[in-house]
Design a protein around this motif. Structure first.
Motif, short mmCIF file in Angstrom:
data_model
loop_
_atom_site.label_atom_id
_atom_site.label_comp_id
_atom_site.label_asym_id
_atom_site.label_seq_id
_atom_site.Cartn_x
_atom_site.Cartn_y
_atom_site.Cartn_z
N LEU A 1 0.83 -1.21 0.00
CA LEU A 1 0.00 0.00 0.00
C LEU A 1 0.86 1.25 0.00
N LYS A 2 0.31 2.31 -0.57
CA LYS A 2 0.87 3.65 -0.43
C LYS A 2 -0.21 4.53 0.21
N ASN B 1 19.24 5.84 -3.93
CA ASN B 1 19.01 5.10 -5.17
C ASN B 1 17.52 5.04 -5.47
N LEU B 2 16.96 6.15 -5.95
CA LEU B 2 15.53 6.24 -6.24
C LEU B 2 15.27 5.75 -7.66
N HIS B 3 14.33 4.82 -7.81
CA HIS B 3 14.01 4.23 -9.11
C HIS B 3 12.60 4.59 -9.56
N HIS B 4 12.42 4.66 -10.87
CA HIS B 4 11.10 4.80 -11.49
C HIS B 4 10.54 3.41 -11.81
N CYS C 1 0.68 5.80 -13.87
CA CYS C 1 1.25 6.05 -12.55
C CYS C 1 2.73 5.68 -12.53
N LEU C 2 3.45 6.27 -11.58
CA LEU C 2 4.81 5.85 -11.28
C LEU C 2 4.84 5.36 -9.84
N ASP C 3 5.38 4.18 -9.66
CA ASP C 3 5.65 3.66 -8.32
C ASP C 3 7.11 3.96 -8.02
N MET C 4 7.36 5.15 -7.46
CA MET C 4 8.73 5.53 -7.13
C MET C 4 9.21 4.68 -5.96
N THR C 5 10.41 4.13 -6.12
CA THR C 5 10.90 3.14 -5.17
C THR C 5 12.32 3.47 -4.72
N ALA C 6 12.51 3.53 -3.41
CA ALA C 6 13.86 3.68 -2.85
C ALA C 6 14.51 2.31 -2.88
N ARG C 7 15.23 2.03 -3.98
CA ARG C 7 15.68 0.66 -4.25
C ARG C 7 16.69 0.18 -3.20
N ASP C 8 17.57 1.05 -2.76
CA ASP C 8 18.54 0.64 -1.75
C ASP C 8 17.85 0.26 -0.45
N VAL C 9 16.81 1.01 -0.11
CA VAL C 9 16.05 0.73 1.11
C VAL C 9 15.26 -0.57 0.95
N GLN C 10 14.67 -0.76 -0.24
CA GLN C 10 13.92 -1.98 -0.48
C GLN C 10 14.83 -3.21 -0.40
N THR D 1 7.50 -0.62 3.42
CA THR D 1 6.90 0.69 3.63
C THR D 1 7.88 1.84 3.41
N LEU D 2 9.07 1.75 3.98
CA LEU D 2 10.05 2.83 3.83
C LEU D 2 10.48 3.01 2.39
N ALA D 3 10.46 1.94 1.63
CA ALA D 3 10.93 1.97 0.25
C ALA D 3 9.87 2.43 -0.75
N LYS D 4 8.61 2.27 -0.39
CA LYS D 4 7.53 2.47 -1.35
C LYS D 4 6.51 3.56 -0.99
#
Length: 221
Positions: A43-44, A64-67, A97-106, A117-120
């Motif tokens: 969820l977001k 490391n933010l990903h699209h 939509c874009l699900d922006m993702t903090a890939r390093d955190v994920q 949650t922190l990553a998404k």
């Protein structure tokens, strides 16, 4: 009497953003993940919405933010335990939509067996296009999606490649949580996800239907 809530501005009042992970086999392969027999859900919050004209904000705790480019399905009415055969009757329209993702955190969350949650789910992690009424997309499983960063094509995919269909996803989610009018379901991303940095410009679109443009910024706090 309360004023009607226009679905054309669902991001202003819709409650739930339900996201489906691992729904394109090519993306599953690029992430070195396993194809699962049931959808992966996360969820977001509604504060993740970013309408066009606002900026994507980079979370301060990520490097490391990903699209991730996704077709969003906007619900037109409340539904609980919706039969798959009737699921499309609950759809009001769509949005890119874009699900922006903090890939390093994920990656760190995955290693520790923690939720994403922190990553998404950070503020401004769900940029959305203009609302597209259902009538303008006769077959949501026959769309071409694309995304460019600073003019360079990064993602290109077809919704026909989804592992789980939209009716199946709606039925599956609604048996777990009640879906309400204005809620949106993000249906997964094709391959080509990658990093963005401050001042990058992201352009994305559904071929022949809608396009959008966002700038990536660092928040002031």
């Amino acid at each position: 009497m309360a004023a009607p809530r226009p679905l054309s501005r669902f991001w202003e009042w819709g409650k739930n953003i339900v996201c489906v992970g691992r729904n394109y086999a090519d993306h599953v392969m690029e992430m070195q993940s396993a194809v699962l027999s049931e959808p992966v859900l996360f969820l977001k919050p509604s504060t993740a919405y970013v309408p066009e004209g606002s900026a994507i904000l980079m979370p301060a705790y990520s490097r490391n933010l990903h699209h991730e480019l996704e077709l969003g399905v906007v619900m037109g009415r409340r539904g609980r335990a919706v039969p798959e055969a009737a699921a499309m009757d609950y759809v009001a329209g769509y949005a890119l939509c874009l699900d922006m993702t903090a890939r390093d955190v994920q990656d760190d969350c995955k290693k520790k067996g923690l939720p994403w949650t922190l990553a998404k789910s950070f503020t401004a992690s769900c940029p959305v296009s203009a609302f597209v009424p259902k009538e303008k997309i006769p077959d949501p499983h026959n769309l071409k999606l694309w995304l460019k960063v600073n003019g360079e094509l990064r993602q290109e995919g077809e919704t026909s490649s989804m592992i789980f269909s939209i009716p199946y996803i709606i039925s599956y989610i609604s048996k777990i949580m009640t879906l309400e009018e204005g809620d949106i379901i993000l249906t997964g991303t094709p391959k080509g996800v990658g990093p963005v940095k401050e001042n990058d410009e992201i352009q994305a679109g559904i071929h022949g239907v809608v396009s959008m443009r966002f700038k990536v910024e660092k928040p002031e706090y």
